[in-house]
Design an enzyme around this catalytic site. Structure first.
Site, short mmCIF file in Angstrom:
data_model
loop_
_atom_site.label_atom_id
_atom_site.label_comp_id
_atom_site.label_asym_id
_atom_site.label_seq_id
_atom_site.Cartn_x
_atom_site.Cartn_y
_atom_site.Cartn_z
N LYS A 96 0.92 -1.03 0.04
CA LYS A 96 0.12 -0.06 0.06
C LYS A 96 0.85 1.41 0.02
CE LYS A 96 -3.86 -1.84 2.62
NZ LYS A 96 -4.54 -1.57 3.98
N ALA A 117 -1.02 0.88 6.71
CA ALA A 117 -1.19 -0.12 7.82
C ALA A 117 -2.26 -1.19 7.06
CB ALA A 117 -1.68 0.49 9.09
N ASP A 118 -2.32 -2.31 7.77
CA ASP A 118 -3.40 -3.20 7.74
C ASP A 118 -3.68 -3.94 8.73
OD1 ASP A 118 -4.74 -4.34 5.27
OD2 ASP A 118 -3.99 -6.25 6.20
N THR A 119 -4.98 -4.41 8.73
CA THR A 119 -5.33 -5.16 9.91
C THR A 119 -5.91 -6.53 9.38
OG1 THR A 119 -6.06 -3.05 10.88
CG2 THR A 119 -6.77 -5.10 12.05
#
Length: 102
Positions: free
Chosen positions: A52, A68-70
Site C-alpha cells: 500500500k 497499515a493493515d489489519t
C-alpha cells in the site's frame, strides 16, 4: 516540512491521526490485498502495508507515507474482511445476527 499522506480510506485510522493533531492528506491505495496463506499474520500484514505504501508513494514522491493493515486471526486461521455485519458474526462464530431487531 514534508507532507504526510495516509494511504488508507479507513475512518478509524484517519480519526487516530486527527487525535494526534497531525496535518495529513488521505490518498487510499488501490492495491488488491492478497492473502497468502503461507505467511504468518505478522508477515502478511507487513507485506500488505508495504505494498500500500509503495503504491501511494508513487503519487507523492516527497512525502511521508503512513500505511497499515489489519487482519483477524482465530487460532491459526486467518479471517478475511467480512462484507456485512452478519458475515462478521458468522466468522466469529456467534451465530447471532449482528444487528438483531427487537
Amino acid at each position: 516540512m514534508k507532507r504526510i499522506i495516509l494511504a488508507s480510506a479507513s475512518p478509524r485510522r484517519k480519526e487516530l491521526l486527527e487525535k494526534l493533531g497531525l496535518k495529513f492528506e488521505v490518498d487510499a491505495s488501490n492495491c488488491e490485498e492478497e492473502i497468502d496463506p503461507v505467511l504468518g499474520p505478522d508477515e502478511l500484514v507487513r507485506r500488505i502495508s508495504i505494498t500500500k505504501a509503495k503504491s501511494v508513494a508513487q503519487r507523492h514522491q516527497d512525502a511521508v507515507i503512513i500505511a497499515a493493515d489489519t487482519i483477524g486471526v482465530i487460532g491459526k486461521k486467518l479471517l478475511g474482511k467480512p462484507h456485512t455485519a452478519d458475515e462478521a458474526g458468522k466468522m466469529l462464530g456467534t451465530n447471532q445476527p449482528a444487528n438483531p431487531t427487537k
